[in-house]
Design an enzyme around this catalytic site. Structure first.
Site, PDB file in Angstrom:
ATOM      1  N   ASP A   1     -47.969  32.952  -7.901  1.00  9.63           N
ATOM      2  CA  ASP A   1     -46.940  33.907  -8.319  1.00  9.63           C
ATOM      3  C   ASP A   1     -46.669  34.907  -7.206  1.00  9.63           C
ATOM      4  OD1 ASP A   1     -46.330  32.863 -10.727  1.00  9.63           O
ATOM      5  OD2 ASP A   1     -47.483  34.276 -11.930  1.00  9.63           O
TER       6      ASP A   1
ATOM      7  N   ASP B   1     -46.676  25.641 -18.018  1.00 13.04           N
ATOM      8  CA  ASP B   1     -47.460  26.814 -17.634  1.00 13.04           C
ATOM      9  C   ASP B   1     -48.710  26.930 -18.520  1.00 13.04           C
ATOM     10  OD1 ASP B   1     -48.047  29.202 -16.376  1.00 13.04           O
ATOM     11  OD2 ASP B   1     -46.128  30.150 -16.803  1.00 13.04           O
TER      12      ASP B   1
END
Ligand code: DGJ
Length: 692
Positions: free
Chosen positions: A507, A444
């Site tokens: 997301d 990430d």
């Protein structure tokens, strides 16, 4: 195939259906001649002798050069600008020859006044109708040269009035496709953040009233993450120019004597319609970049637990995930250091003993006993100010000496271009992979770079260091799969795909929003790299309630993942989870390896329809977000089937046998009702007249 006519200094790059042609003109300039539908005898293409339009429009300005450089009477966008030690800034190249190795052609150019080499490389991918081009600059002088601008190349399209398309967006709302007319003045898309961006994507699509099936489409995608720039412009001289490459904003590259710099490459092509563009890019990505294996169905605990991870709870989730049919269990953020919120832990990659008193292995053992593989989340480029790592090495972050550095999401960015920082990260990853049986790393990156240090090269070098760390880790652990995530879909590009295997698309896991996010993504990027999860309702972002079946169908458009709190689902839901996951495994090869079609129903345009075709099998996904009152069925024309083959078509309670011809011309009629209704139609070849 590459054809060179040495005496005419004429170069043709021929793919199955396209030609790209250039030559050296009488002035010694590398002159673009043609890009488009295939011309067999490209030697018919000759360069025009150009005269200046006026003293204010010099000949250089109208010469369609493959690689215009800064210097002299040239004021248009240029690809290269260099500064020499005595302050000179102009380059004046001459053609020095070419080399050819199988499907790669390299044109050698050299500055007339200095030993500065410019090598333009073109690779021809005949079967995918694609080219890949890049440039290498070599400093063979005995002085240090500063490159102030480096674009990979110039594209010329001898047309005006084209339409340009790309995506815009932000966190949770990536991949909003937009289209705008190219007119006089420049269109600029870029990233200045270092860690890629959700705002634009490093590619261009230019078209002339094209649709999915027909019309001129010119496209190119940069094989690089991070700071890029694309400039699109219609000139007063009747053509459209495109440049794509590194962003010259806050950029320079220092080349010491005998050093060289390679630009990122651009994968580019011409196609008839958008579907062919996507198919060519997807096939190229699947066959030349990605691993051939099928993507596993994963479970990821992030939305279920956020930072509240404990070994026992993860074990419960893992057992349930396996029962439902998951093949890979991914432990997300929160397992390391003092990571109870975004404020702490990053940099301290030791296992949190309160959460995992006996380390990660008890969890990994259960995951494996239940037939799954284990994956884990890391955010290696970052550090929290409260972490031990930052206390020990405050000098490891990007910073200016007299300025307080900005935090964002409570964290700083590590200067991974420093060898000691890079080794720290690589050692951490190798240690994690050595001590544990890990099959999957979710990498990430949740903030952009700021206070970028005195060195303007870091913007580009940062991303090269990321690539290098992943490449080195993969050298030692070749079976480990890496997922590229950057606050959702902030690192989706062909540069990342070269090193990483999966993209976290967004997301935003709302199944309805995902339809458009996934559709826009599919123009350029392969379905096989598109991770999509089924999550709980109400969705944490959109607050929408969407039936589980629709959520599954939407996530089954890519590589399926489950991100919900599966310990809280009802028995009825559990049955749906099991059925859908089992169904996905049966069709995964069609979804992941097939050609993807974006369809428009010819009646009832409120329906969303997508089709996959893989050899003799096909799937049609149909979605209706809001019910329509009435009995009008949607009629959807299928694509990519073979006309004389008979197919068995099964959906709802219907099973019919029809020819490819019928299905592609009359189509399938389907009625969905109720809000968020969806269906997957299966289409299988039963026999073919051609084979009899
Ligand atoms: C952002 C990612 O996009 C999410 O999937 C999750 O991994 C969080 N970061 C964790 O902090």
């Amino acid at each position: 195939m590459i054809y060179v006519n040495e005496s005419k200094q004429h170069f043709s790059l021929q793919t199955a259906n396209t030609s790209y042609v250039f030559c050296v003109d009488g002035e010694g300039l590398l002159r673009h001649l043609y890009w488009g539908s295939k011309i067999e005898n490209t030697e018919e293409l000759e360069y025009e002798v150009l005269c200046e339009v006026s003293t204010n429009d010099p000949v250089h300005e109208i010469t369609p050069e493959e690689f215009p450089v800064y210097g002299g009477l040239l004021y248009k966008q240029h690809c290269l600008k260099a500064k020499f030690q005595n302050g000179d800034r102009g380059i004046f190249y001459q053609y020095e020859g070419y080399t050819q190795e199988q499907n790669t052609l390299t044109i050698h150019l050299k500055d007339k006044y200095r030993n500065l080499l410019i090598d333009l490389e073109y690779k021809c991918f005949e079967e995918y109708d694609l080219l890949e081009r890049k440039v290498t600059i070599t400093n063979n002088t005995d002085e240090t040269i500063t490159l102030e601008q480096l674009q990979t190349g110039q594209f010329h399209i001898k047309k005006t009035g084209l339409k340009f398309s790309n995506v815009h967006g932000h966190w949770g709302a990536e991949q909003n496709r937009f289209e705008q007319e190219v007119s006089y003045g420049k269109i600029l898309i870029e990233c200045r953040r270092g860690i890629s961006t959700h705002n634009h994507n490093p590619y261009f699509i230019l078209h002339d009233s094209a649709n999915e099936d027909a019309g001129d489409v010119y496209f190119g995608a940069l094989r690089m993450s991070g700071n890029f720039r694309g400039v699109i412009e219609q000139t007063p001289y009747g053509e459209t120019l495109v440049q794509l490459g590194l962003n010259s904003h806050d950029f320079n590259a220092i080349l010491k004597p005998s050093e060289k710099m390679e630009s990122p490459s651009i994968i580019c092509g011409y196609s008839n319609g958008f579907a062919a563009m996507s198919h060519n890019l997807h096939s190229y990505a699947r066959k030349t970049i990605m691993k051939p294996t099928r993507k596993m169905v994963l479970y990821n605990s992030w939305e279920a637990t956020e930072f509240k991870v404990t070994c026992d709870h993860q074990i419960e989730l893992a057992k349930k995930a396996a029962k439902l049919g998951a093949e890979l269990f991914v432990l997300d953020d929160g397992w390391f250091g003092q990571r109870d919120s975004i404020e702490n832990g990053l940099g301290d990659w030791y296992i949190n003993e309160e959460k995992f008193p006996n380390g990660l292995n008890p969890l990994i053992d259960v995951v494996k006993e239940n037939g799954m593989k284990f994956g884990i989340w890391i955010e290696p480029e970052m550090v929290n100010p409260l972490s031990d790592l930052y206390k020990q090495h405050p000098e490891w972050i990007y910073h200016f000496d007299k300025v307080i550095s900005d935090t964002s999401r409570g964290q700083y960015v590590l200067n991974i271009t420093l060898p000691e920082v890079k080794s720290y990260i690589l050692n951490m990853i190798e240690d994690l992979l050595t001590k544990h049986d890990i099959a999957y790393i979710k990498w990430d990156a949740n903030r952009p770079i700021s206070q970028s240090s005195s060195d303007k090269q870091i913007w580009h070098n940062h991303i090269l260091a990321v690539y290098d760390i992943v490449a080195k880790a993969k050298e030692k652990f070749p079976d480990v799969i890496f997922e590229a995530c950057a606050s959702g879909g902030g690192r989706i590009d062909y540069g990342a795909l070269t090193y990483f295997d999966d993209f976290w698309t967004s997301d935003n896991t709302d199944a309805f929003d995902r339809l458009t996010i996934q559709e826009s993504y599919s123009y350029i990027y392969p379905i096989k790299a598109m991770r999509a999860w089924v999550t709980d309702c109400p969705n944490f972002l959109s607050k929408r309630y969407i039936p589980l079946r629709f959520r599954f169908h939407s996530a089954m458009m890519g590589t399926l993942g489950i991100g919900s709190n599966i310990l809280k689902i009802s028995e009825e839901e559990e049955t749906i989870y099991k059925d859908m996951i089992a169904q996905y495994k049966e069709i995964a090869h069609i979804v992941q390896e097939g050609d993807f079609y974006r369809l428009k129903p010819i009646s009832q345009n409120k329906y969303y329809a997508y089709q996959y075709v893989f050899e003799n099998e096909s799937l049609l996904y149909v979605f209706l977000p809001q019910t329509l009152i009435g009995h009008n069925k949607a009629r959807i024309l299928l694509k990519g089937l073979s006309p004389k083959t008979t197919y068995k078509v099964s959906y709802q309670d219907v099973v019919i046998e029809k020819s490819g011809e019928y299905l592609m011309n009359f189509g399938i009629q389907i009625l969905l009702s109720g809000d968020y209704a969806s269906e997957i139609v299966k289409i299988n070849a039963v026999y073919s007249i051609e084979n009899n």
